[in-house]
Design a protein around this motif. Structure first.
Motif, PDB file in Angstrom:
ATOM      1  N   ARG A  56       0.829  -1.206   0.000  1.00 30.22           N
ATOM      2  CA  ARG A  56       0.000   0.000   0.000  1.00 30.22           C
ATOM      3  C   ARG A  56       0.865   1.258   0.000  1.00 30.22           C
ATOM      4  N   VAL A  57       1.914   1.255   0.832  1.00 27.26           N
ATOM      5  CA  VAL A  57       2.803   2.415   0.908  1.00 27.26           C
ATOM      6  C   VAL A  57       3.548   2.598  -0.407  1.00 27.26           C
ATOM      7  N   ALA A  58       3.991   1.485  -0.995  1.00 30.57           N
ATOM      8  CA  ALA A  58       4.755   1.562  -2.236  1.00 30.57           C
ATOM      9  C   ALA A  58       3.951   2.211  -3.355  1.00 30.57           C
ATOM     10  N   GLU A  59       2.653   1.989  -3.366  1.00 31.67           N
ATOM     11  CA  GLU A  59       1.813   2.546  -4.424  1.00 31.67           C
ATOM     12  C   GLU A  59       1.668   4.062  -4.299  1.00 31.67           C
ATOM     13  N   THR A  60       1.918   4.620  -3.111  1.00 32.86           N
ATOM     14  CA  THR A  60       1.725   6.055  -2.886  1.00 32.86           C
ATOM     15  C   THR A  60       3.006   6.854  -3.003  1.00 32.86           C
ATOM     16  N   LEU A  61       4.156   6.173  -3.147  1.00 30.70           N
ATOM     17  CA  LEU A  61       5.437   6.869  -3.187  1.00 30.70           C
ATOM     18  C   LEU A  61       5.996   6.896  -4.599  1.00 30.70           C
ATOM     19  N   GLU A  62       6.618   8.012  -4.941  1.00 29.12           N
ATOM     20  CA  GLU A  62       7.246   8.117  -6.251  1.00 29.12           C
ATOM     21  C   GLU A  62       8.654   7.528  -6.239  1.00 29.12           C
ATOM     22  N   THR A  63       9.326   7.603  -5.115  1.00 25.31           N
ATOM     23  CA  THR A  63      10.689   7.083  -5.023  1.00 25.31           C
ATOM     24  C   THR A  63      10.669   5.698  -4.404  1.00 25.31           C
ATOM     25  N   SER A  64      11.651   4.893  -4.777  1.00 19.61           N
ATOM     26  CA  SER A  64      11.717   3.523  -4.255  1.00 19.61           C
ATOM     27  C   SER A  64      12.661   3.412  -3.066  1.00 19.61           C
ATOM     28  N   THR A  65      13.295   4.510  -2.665  1.00 19.75           N
ATOM     29  CA  THR A  65      14.298   4.436  -1.603  1.00 19.75           C
ATOM     30  C   THR A  65      13.710   3.875  -0.317  1.00 19.75           C
ATOM     31  N   THR A  66      12.600   4.466   0.116  1.00 18.47           N
ATOM     32  CA  THR A  66      11.973   4.016   1.359  1.00 18.47           C
ATOM     33  C   THR A  66      11.450   2.598   1.217  1.00 18.47           C
ATOM     34  N   THR A  67      10.822   2.295   0.080  1.00 17.98           N
ATOM     35  CA  THR A  67      10.234   0.967  -0.092  1.00 17.98           C
ATOM     36  C   THR A  67      11.310  -0.106  -0.174  1.00 17.98           C
ATOM     37  N   ASP A  68      12.452   0.219  -0.770  1.00 15.52           N
ATOM     38  CA  ASP A  68      13.531  -0.763  -0.835  1.00 15.52           C
ATOM     39  C   ASP A  68      14.027  -1.105   0.558  1.00 15.52           C
ATOM     40  N   LYS A  69      14.175  -0.088   1.392  1.00 17.87           N
ATOM     41  CA  LYS A  69      14.622  -0.323   2.763  1.00 17.87           C
ATOM     42  C   LYS A  69      13.602  -1.176   3.512  1.00 17.87           C
ATOM     43  N   THR A  70      12.329  -0.827   3.332  1.00 19.11           N
ATOM     44  CA  THR A  70      11.277  -1.591   4.002  1.00 19.11           C
ATOM     45  C   THR A  70      11.240  -3.019   3.491  1.00 19.11           C
ATOM     46  N   LEU A  71      11.414  -3.181   2.183  1.00 18.37           N
ATOM     47  CA  LEU A  71      11.387  -4.521   1.600  1.00 18.37           C
ATOM     48  C   LEU A  71      12.519  -5.379   2.157  1.00 18.37           C
ATOM     49  N   LEU A  72      13.690  -4.778   2.361  1.00 19.09           N
ATOM     50  CA  LEU A  72      14.807  -5.509   2.947  1.00 19.09           C
ATOM     51  C   LEU A  72      14.470  -5.955   4.367  1.00 19.09           C
ATOM     52  N   GLU A  73      13.867  -5.053   5.128  1.00 18.25           N
ATOM     53  CA  GLU A  73      13.474  -5.401   6.488  1.00 18.25           C
ATOM     54  C   GLU A  73      12.444  -6.523   6.492  1.00 18.25           C
ATOM     55  N   LEU A  74      11.474  -6.448   5.554  1.00 16.60           N
ATOM     56  CA  LEU A  74      10.460  -7.490   5.463  1.00 16.60           C
ATOM     57  C   LEU A  74      11.082  -8.825   5.062  1.00 16.60           C
ATOM     58  N   SER A  75      12.065  -8.761   4.174  1.00 13.44           N
ATOM     59  CA  SER A  75      12.727  -9.989   3.739  1.00 13.44           C
ATOM     60  C   SER A  75      13.436 -10.662   4.909  1.00 13.44           C
ATOM     61  N   GLU A  76      14.065  -9.854   5.763  1.00 16.38           N
ATOM     62  CA  GLU A  76      14.744 -10.414   6.935  1.00 16.38           C
ATOM     63  C   GLU A  76      13.736 -11.063   7.887  1.00 16.38           C
ATOM     64  N   ILE A  77      12.585 -10.406   8.053  1.00 13.99           N
ATOM     65  CA  ILE A  77      11.543 -10.967   8.915  1.00 13.99           C
ATOM     66  C   ILE A  77      11.030 -12.273   8.325  1.00 13.99           C
ATOM     67  N   ALA A  78      10.773 -12.266   7.011  1.00 10.25           N
ATOM     68  CA  ALA A  78      10.256 -13.463   6.346  1.00 10.25           C
ATOM     69  C   ALA A  78      11.277 -14.594   6.414  1.00 10.25           C
ATOM     70  N   PHE A  79      12.564 -14.251   6.248  1.00  8.89           N
ATOM     71  CA  PHE A  79      13.638 -15.254   6.318  1.00  8.89           C
ATOM     72  C   PHE A  79      13.601 -15.949   7.680  1.00  8.89           C
TER      73      PHE A  79
END
Length: 643
Positions: A446-469
Motif C-alpha cells: 500500500r505504501v509503495a503505491e503512494t510513493l514516487e521514489t523507491s528508496t523508502t520501499t527498498d529499505k522496508t522490503l529488505l526489512e520485510l525480507s529479513e523478517i520473512a527469512f
C-alpha cells in the motif's frame, strides 16, 4: 585497480629516454613486450624464444620501479593513518580470474603480510600488480587456454581468455592465534552437506603453502555432528608475524603441548560451523573460507570465495549433470515425499542447513518427548535431491531413560495432551504469526503505491525480507515440533488394525479419509475462513456468475484464472473483498506440493484456488456424506474381522 595492458603501456610511455639508449635488439624486446600487453596470444608465440624469460622479468622490473600516481598514494596514506601507529596490514590481490567456474587463479598472485607503514603498503600494492607477470602465472594462463581449446586444436590461444584485471585489497592484519580454511562442501568427496575445516597454529601461511600439516575436521552441515577429526601430532612449527621486519617468520611452537593438542576447541568449531553455514546460505553456493581467531578469541572471516575448479567434481560431458556422490556411509532414503524434484538453492538453505531434523532440532526434541530412541535425522543434498538417514541415540543411559518416558507416553496417553496443545495453543499462535507478516507485506504494498521514489520501499522490503527469512526458518523448526506425536499415534493405530484384521496398508490408510482437513482438499467448507468466503460469494451475483461461467477448459489457462481471482480480490463489495483477503492470507501462500520454500504457492496457481471455491460453491454436502458413509462401512467391515 588496473589491467596489465594499462600498467605496462604506461611504463613504456613514461620511460621514453630509456628507449633511446636501447640497442636494436633492445627495441625489439620492448616492442614485443608492448605487443604482449595488447595481444595475449603473442605470449605463447614468444614463449619458445630464448628471450621470453628476459622479457617477462624486464616487465616485472619496470613495474616495480614505477611510481603510483600521487592521488592514489595520498589515499593509501590517509587510510593507513586512520589506524594506531604500528598497525600491521595485509596487501593481497583480487583478480578477475581468481574465481572462475573452470579454473581458479587463487594463490597464483603474491600476498604481502605484516606491512607496517604507508610506504611499505604502497610498495606492496605495486608488487601485487607486478605478480601478474610472474612466469608461473603466465604458464597457468597458457595451460588454461589449452584446456579451453577444442581437443582437435591444441593451440593454447590466450586470446580466448579476457585480459586479466586485478584490484588490490589493503586489510588490517590479524595477529592470529589459530588460522585456517573452511570448505562448505567437502572437497574430497564433493558432498555439499559436509563442512571441512583445516587449522594450524599462528598465521595460515604455512597451511596455504602446504608446508605445515593441519588438523582436519569434517562435520555434517545439517546436524552439525562431527563426522571425523584428524589431529596432527607433528605441529612442531608455526608462522607468526615478524617482530622487527615485515612479513612472517617460521618458529618453533612455544609450548610442547601444542605439538599434538587440537588447535580448535568445541566452542571455536561451533563458531566456524555457524559462520560457514551463514556464508553458504547467503551466497547460495559452497564457499572456500579463510578465517582466523585472534588472541582475544574473536573469529575473523578474512575471505570467502565460491569453490571453483579445485573443489568441484567434473560434470558428465554428455548430460552436463554433476556425478552422483553418495550422501554418506550407511542406508539413506531419497525423500521424494517432501521433495519430489530437485530442491531450489533457497530450499536447500532452509530445509537442509538450519537443522530441524538434526540432533537438537525440533524433530529430535519431539522424539525425546515420546521416548523414541532417535536423536534426529541427518539430511544431505545430492544434486538437489534430499536424502535422509536416522541418527539413533547411542548412549545406553539415555536409551534406558527414554524407555521409561515411552511407557508413560503410552500408558498415560500423553500424546492426547500434546495434540490438544497443538490444536488449542500452538497452531493458533503460528497462524497469528503468519497473518502478522502477511499484514506487514500488505502495508508495504500500500505504501509503495503512494510513493514516487523507491528508496523508502527498498529499505522496508529488505526489512520485510529479513523478517520473512527468520519466519521461514522458524516454520521449518515448528513443523517438526509435534511430528513424532502425530505420526506415532496414527502409525500405531494402522499397525494394530493391520495386525488384527490382516488388511493391506492401503486399506488401513483409507480408514483415515476425511479424518483431517488435509484429506479434504485445498479448501474445505468446514473451515470458518472458507465458509465466510463462500457466503460472501453467494451474496454477490456477479461473483457467483464469474465462477459458475467457468468450464474445465478455463482451468488450463493461468492468465484467465489470475484475472478472475483478481476480480474477486478487488471487488467493490466490502464483505467479499475482506473475505477473499482472509482466505488468501490463510491459504494463498501454502505450498501446492512438497516442502521447498521456492515451490509454487496457491496464489501462483490460481486455477487450483478457483477450483476449490467452485467446488465449495456447488457443494451440497452429498459427496462428503457418501464418502463418510463409505468410511463407516469400511470400519464396520474391519471390526467384524477383528478376532
Amino acid at each position: 585497480h588496473g589491467t596489465t595492458e594499462e600498467l605496462s603501456v604506461a611504463i613504456l610511455k613514461r620511460n621514453s629516454t630509456m628507449k633511446k639508449m636501447l640497442s636494436t635488439y633492445g627495441r625489439e624486446v620492448v616492442r614485443r613486450k608492448s605487443s604482449v600487453a595488447r595481444k595475449p596470444a603473442l605470449e605463447d608465440e614468444i614463449r619458445g624464444d630464448s628471450v621470453a624469460s628476459a622479457m617477462i622479468n624486464s616487465i616485472q622490473r619496470r613495474l616495480l620501479k614505477n611510481q603510483l600516481v600521487p592521488e592514489l598514494v595520498d589515499k593509501i596514506t590517509a587510510f593507513v593513518q586512520r589506524f594506531p601507529s604500528g598497525t600491521a596490514f595485509a596487501v593481497r590481490s583480487s583478480g578477475t580470474y581468481e574465481d572462475m567456474a573452470s579454473a581458479s587463479f587463487a594463490g597464483q598472485y603474491s600476498t604481502f603480510l605484516n606491512q607496517r607503514c604507508a610506504q611499505d603498503v604502497v610498495a606492496s600494492v605495486i608488487k601485487c600488480w607486478a605478480s601478474m607477470w610472474q612466469e608461473h602465472v603466465l604458464e597457468y594462463r597458457r595451460n588454461l587456454a589449452l584446456r579451453k581449446d577444442d581437443e582437435s586444436s591444441s593451440s593454447g590461444d590466450l586470446s580466448k581468455l579476457a585480459m586479466p584485471a586485478m584490484s588490490v585489497l589493503i586489510m588490517r592484519q590479524i595477529d592470529s592465534q589459530v588460522a585456517g580454511v573452511m570448505f562448505t562442501r567437502n572437497p574430497a568427496t564433493g558432498d555439499v552437506d559436509q563442512i571441512m575445516i583445516e587449522s594450524v597454529w599462528g598465521q595460515g601461511e604455512g597451511l596455504v603453502s602446504a608446508e605445515l600439516v593441519p588438523d582436519r575436521y569434517v562435520f555434517s552441515r545439517v546436524s552439525k555432528q562431527q563426522l571425523s577429526a584428524e589431529i596432527s601430532s607433528s605441529k612442531t612449527h608455526m608462522y607468526e608475524l615478524a617482530k622487527d621486519k615485515t612479513g612472517t617468520c617460521k618458529v618453533v611452537v612455544p609450548e610442547k603441548r601444542m605439538i599434538s593438542e587440537p588447535t580448535l576447541d568445541e566452542d571455536r568449531l561451533a563458531q566456524l560451523l555457524e559462520a560457514g553455514t551463514r556464508l553458504h546460505e547467503f551466497h547460495g553456493s559452497p564457499q572456500d573460507v579463510e578465517w582466523a581467531f585472534d588472541e582475544s578469541g574473536k573469529l575473523w572471516v578474512l575471505q570467502t570465495r565460491a569453490i571453483t575448479a579445485a573443489g568441484a567434481p567434473p560434470c558428465d560431458e554428455q548430460t552436463r549433470l554433476p556425478p552422483f556422490v553418495p550422501p554418506g556411509p550407511g542406508v539413506w532414503n531419497c525423500d521424494t515425499t517432501h521433495f519430489a524434484k530437485p530442491m531450489s538453492k533457497s530450499g536447500q538453505c532452509y530445509a537442509g542447513t538450519n537443522g530441524p531434523l538434526g540432533p537438537g532440532g525440533a524433530f529430535g526434541k519431539s522424539a525425546a518427548r515420546a521416548g523414541v530412541g532417535i536423536a534426529g535425522m541427518d539430511m544431505r543434498i545430492v544434486n538437489g535431491f534430499a536424502y535422509t538417514q536416522v541418527v539413533p541415540v547411542m548412549d545406553a543411559e539415555e536409551l534406558r531413560g527414554r524407555s521409561e518416558i515411552a511407557k508413560t507416553f503410552w500408558s498415560e496417553k500423553v500424546y492426547l495432551k500434546e495434540l490438544k496443545e497443538f490444536d488449542d495453543e500452538w497452531k493458533p499462535a503460528r497462524i497469528k504469526e503468519h497473518e502478522e507478516i502477511y499484514a506487514l507485506i500488505k502495508e508495504h504494498e500500500r505504501v509503495a503505491e503512494t510513493l514516487e521514489t523507491s528508496t523508502t520501499t527498498d529499505k522496508t522490503l529488505l526489512e520485510l525480507s529479513e523478517i520473512a527469512f527468520a519466519h521461514i526458518q522458524k516454520s521449518y523448526q515448528d513443523h517438526h515440533t509435534y511430528t513424532v506425536q502425530a505420526v506415532m499415534v496414527v502409525g500405531d493405530c494402522m499397525a494394530q488394525v493391520i495386525e488384527w484384521t490382516g488388511c493391506s496398508v492401503l486399506d488401513a490408510v483409507e480408514l483415515f479419509d476425511l479424518a483431517s482437513p488435509a484429506s479434504r482438499g485445498i479448501l474445505h467448507v468446514e473451515d470458518p475462513v472458507v465458509a465466510e468466503a463462500l457466503a460472501a460469494i453467494r451474496a454477490n451475483p456477479r461473483a457467483v456468475d464469474a465462477l459458475n461461467d467457468l468450464d474445465d477448459e478455463f482451468f488450463d489457462g493461468a492468465e484467465l484464472a489470475s484475472d478472475t481471482l483478481k476480480f474477486l480480490k478487488q471487488s467493490a463489495d466490502d464483505r467479499l473483498r475482506a473475505a477473499m483477503d482472509k482466505l488468501i492470507a490463510r491459504f494463498g501462500y501454502r505450498l501446492v506440493h512438497g516442502y521447498d520454500v521456492c515451490g509454487e504457492v496457491n496464489v501462483e496457481v490460481p486455477e487450483l484456488m478457483l477450483r476449490g471455491l467452485l467446488d465449495g460453491l456447488n457443494n451440497d454436502g452429498s459427496a462428503e456424506r457418501e464418502l463418510q458413509e463409505k468410511v463407516e462401512r469400511d470400519i464396520g467391515a474391519m471390526r467384524e474381522r477383528v478376532p
